[in-house]
Design a protein around this motif. Structure first.
Motif, PDB file in Angstrom:
ATOM      1  N   ASN A  80     -37.902  11.017  -2.462  1.00 22.29           N
ATOM      2  CA  ASN A  80     -37.662  11.418  -1.219  1.00 22.29           C
ATOM      3  C   ASN A  80     -38.715  11.951   0.310  1.00 22.29           C
ATOM      4  OD1 ASN A  80     -37.928   8.821   0.479  1.00 22.29           O
ATOM      5  ND2 ASN A  80     -35.801   7.909   0.031  1.00 22.29           N
ATOM      6  N   TYR A  83     -36.114  11.685   5.720  1.00 23.11           N
ATOM      7  CA  TYR A  83     -35.322  11.176   7.137  1.00 23.11           C
ATOM      8  C   TYR A  83     -34.953  11.419   8.311  1.00 23.11           C
ATOM      9  CZ  TYR A  83     -37.489   7.237   4.016  1.00 23.11           C
ATOM     10  OH  TYR A  83     -38.867   6.496   3.600  1.00 23.11           O
ATOM     11  N   TYR A  84     -35.263  10.845   9.002  1.00 26.65           N
ATOM     12  CA  TYR A  84     -34.775  10.790  10.525  1.00 26.65           C
ATOM     13  C   TYR A  84     -34.971   9.791  11.433  1.00 26.65           C
ATOM     14  CZ  TYR A  84     -33.054  13.682  14.834  1.00 26.65           C
ATOM     15  OH  TYR A  84     -32.543  14.129  16.673  1.00 26.65           O
ATOM     16  N   LEU A  85     -33.206   9.353  11.775  1.00 31.82           N
ATOM     17  CA  LEU A  85     -33.357   7.943  12.555  1.00 31.82           C
ATOM     18  C   LEU A  85     -33.873   6.876  11.765  1.00 31.82           C
ATOM     19  CD1 LEU A  85     -33.953   9.222  15.910  1.00 31.82           C
ATOM     20  CD2 LEU A  85     -31.658   8.936  15.118  1.00 31.82           C
ATOM     21  N   GLY A  86     -33.897   6.717  10.629  1.00 29.07           N
ATOM     22  CA  GLY A  86     -33.953   6.000   9.582  1.00 29.07           C
ATOM     23  C   GLY A  86     -35.937   5.908   9.334  1.00 29.07           C
ATOM     24  N   LYS A  87     -36.820   6.919   9.730  1.00 29.06           N
ATOM     25  CA  LYS A  87     -38.289   6.888   9.698  1.00 29.06           C
ATOM     26  C   LYS A  87     -38.343   8.567   8.824  1.00 29.06           C
ATOM     27  CE  LYS A  87     -39.692   5.717  13.871  1.00 29.06           C
ATOM     28  NZ  LYS A  87     -40.210   5.555  15.290  1.00 29.06           N
TER      29      LYS A  87
END
Length: 169
Positions: A80, A83-87
């Protein structure tokens, strides 16, 4: 008029020990990929050998636009995006360039550690080399090692410097 999609650097989380394989496959697919390597001496019972191993365990960096994300994730071994802050976390190009430049220096040595559990120490400024004018935090009695934080990865690089390269802030 068609909008040109902007390419950005992303970190891809990989299966353990698959970094070099995934980098090779992504390049074959026409995706700009980078697996930072550093030379490390390994001791076997009968000999010593210099090998190239990934600087970031289980990470490969890709320079892609939004349309290429699925192509990356359909690569065997790519688990994957980080991710950082959902993105998916965008890695700053200057961070990539600083690592590339440092790794190209003779005798470059970087250790990667987590940023968990460390308290801040003395602030310093680097006066020489590709990290010139960068600020960092001194550790372990340290006039030799400096934190350079890659915030988008939640990781910290420890870069070894001679004490004469550093000044207190």
């Amino acid at each position: 008029m068609e909008k040109k999609l902007e390419k950005k650097w992303y970190a891809v989380y990989t299966k353990p020990r698959w970094e070099k394989k995934i980098d090779t496959v992504l390049v074959r697919k026409g995706i700009e990929s980078w697996c930072p390597l550093q030379k490390v001496e390994r001791q076997w019972t009968d000999r010593k050998k210099i090998i190239e191993e990934p600087l970031f365990k289980s990470y490969v960096f890709v320079y892609i636009d939004d349309t290429e994300r699925s192509k990356v994730l359909m690569t065997d071994g790519a688990l994957n995006f980080v991710y950082y802050l959902g993105k998916p976390a965008v890695i700053k190009e200057d961070e990539i360039n600083n690592i590339k430049a440092y790794l190209s220096e003779k005798d470059a040595k970087i250790s990667i550690i987590s940023d968990q559990g460390f308290s801040s120490g003395d602030l310093i400024k680097v006066n020489y080399g590709v990290f010139m004018d960068k600020e960092g935090t001194v550790i372990r009695g340290g006039k030799k090692k400096v934190y350079v934080e890659l915030q988008s990865l939640g990781q910290v690089m420890i870069v070894e410097f001679p004490a004469v390269f550093l000044t207190s802030k």
